[in-house]
Design a protein around this motif. Sequence first.
Motif, PDB file in Angstrom:
ATOM      1  N   UNK A   1     -19.946   2.883 -11.711  1.00 32.82           N
ATOM      2  CA  UNK A   1     -19.481   1.659 -11.033  1.00 32.82           C
ATOM      3  C   UNK A   1     -17.962   1.586 -11.015  1.00 32.82           C
ATOM      4  N   UNK A   2     -17.335   1.971 -12.142  1.00 30.71           N
ATOM      5  CA  UNK A   2     -15.863   1.934 -12.220  1.00 30.71           C
ATOM      6  C   UNK A   2     -15.249   2.926 -11.231  1.00 30.71           C
TER       7      UNK A   2
ATOM      8  N   UNK B   1     -12.353   3.855  -6.188  1.00 32.83           N
ATOM      9  CA  UNK B   1     -12.270   4.491  -4.861  1.00 32.83           C
ATOM     10  C   UNK B   1     -12.158   3.437  -3.768  1.00 32.83           C
ATOM     11  N   UNK B   2     -12.900   2.331  -3.924  1.00 29.31           N
ATOM     12  CA  UNK B   2     -12.841   1.259  -2.934  1.00 29.31           C
ATOM     13  C   UNK B   2     -11.463   0.600  -2.932  1.00 29.31           C
ATOM     14  N   UNK B   3     -10.893   0.388  -4.146  1.00 33.48           N
ATOM     15  CA  UNK B   3      -9.562  -0.228  -4.245  1.00 33.48           C
ATOM     16  C   UNK B   3      -8.490   0.674  -3.643  1.00 33.48           C
ATOM     17  N   UNK B   4      -8.610   1.982  -3.884  1.00 33.23           N
ATOM     18  CA  UNK B   4      -7.632   2.933  -3.325  1.00 33.23           C
ATOM     19  C   UNK B   4      -7.707   2.947  -1.802  1.00 33.23           C
ATOM     20  N   UNK B   5      -8.925   2.919  -1.275  1.00 35.30           N
ATOM     21  CA  UNK B   5      -9.101   2.897   0.179  1.00 35.30           C
ATOM     22  C   UNK B   5      -8.508   1.624   0.771  1.00 35.30           C
ATOM     23  N   UNK B   6      -8.674   0.509   0.045  1.00 30.21           N
ATOM     24  CA  UNK B   6      -8.131  -0.768   0.524  1.00 30.21           C
ATOM     25  C   UNK B   6      -6.610  -0.752   0.529  1.00 30.21           C
ATOM     26  N   UNK B   7      -5.995  -0.157  -0.502  1.00 33.13           N
ATOM     27  CA  UNK B   7      -4.538  -0.065  -0.571  1.00 33.13           C
ATOM     28  C   UNK B   7      -3.972   0.798   0.564  1.00 33.13           C
ATOM     29  N   UNK B   8      -4.670   1.896   0.857  1.00 32.16           N
ATOM     30  CA  UNK B   8      -4.234   2.766   1.952  1.00 32.16           C
ATOM     31  C   UNK B   8      -4.330   2.048   3.295  1.00 32.16           C
ATOM     32  N   UNK B   9      -5.372   1.241   3.437  1.00 29.93           N
ATOM     33  CA  UNK B   9      -5.553   0.475   4.676  1.00 29.93           C
ATOM     34  C   UNK B   9      -4.425  -0.540   4.855  1.00 29.93           C
ATOM     35  N   UNK B  10      -4.041  -1.197   3.745  1.00 26.45           N
ATOM     36  CA  UNK B  10      -2.956  -2.183   3.795  1.00 26.45           C
ATOM     37  C   UNK B  10      -1.641  -1.501   4.158  1.00 26.45           C
TER      38      UNK B  10
END
Length: 198
Positions: A162-163, A168-177
């Motif tokens: 889960x971690x 991975x989801x947080x990293x993808x979100x940062x790249x999107x921003x």
Amino acid sequence: MTRTKVNLAYITNDSARKATFKKRKRGLMKKVSELSTLCGIDACVILSSPYDSQSEVWPSPLGVKHVLARLKKMPEMEQSKKMVNQESFLMQRIAKGNQHILKQRKNNREKEITRVMFQSLIGKGLQHLNIVDLNDLGWMIGQKLKEINKRIESLNKEAQSRAAAAAAAAEAEQLTIKNGGKVPEEKPAFDAIDAFQR
């Protein structure tokens, strides 16, 4: 209404024994007929009793002769391979009964030692236990510890998965921003090789 368990012992009363014979004989004939019809097998019954002057056969004398002829054609070892007499049948029943008793004793012992283990957890002393009880208790505690460690390991793996997924989801979100809300496109592998060579 539940059936009462039949006591498998010789019926001493003559009239009761005769009534039981007639009832069971009908049931036996019916069961053999059903077995033959449902499974498509050759079967026969020969009954000789003091209540009838002649032996009773099923399905017919010719049918009995046919089944017995097939039996006699078989090799002698094959003929007796699955035959049982009263003694061997009782021995099989006794062996099965003994296995059931041993299994039940083991289950009872595990329940007893589990109860002792829980009682010790709430402060009851172990002074009343002998060496056999203590050994069994130690084995039971060891088994429970194995189960606990296995469960902890499973939960840790789930937490790590889960971690990793959250990271991975947080990293993808940062790249999107960083890209102004656009999902970055992955460059083909040959572009990366070309950039590396330069």
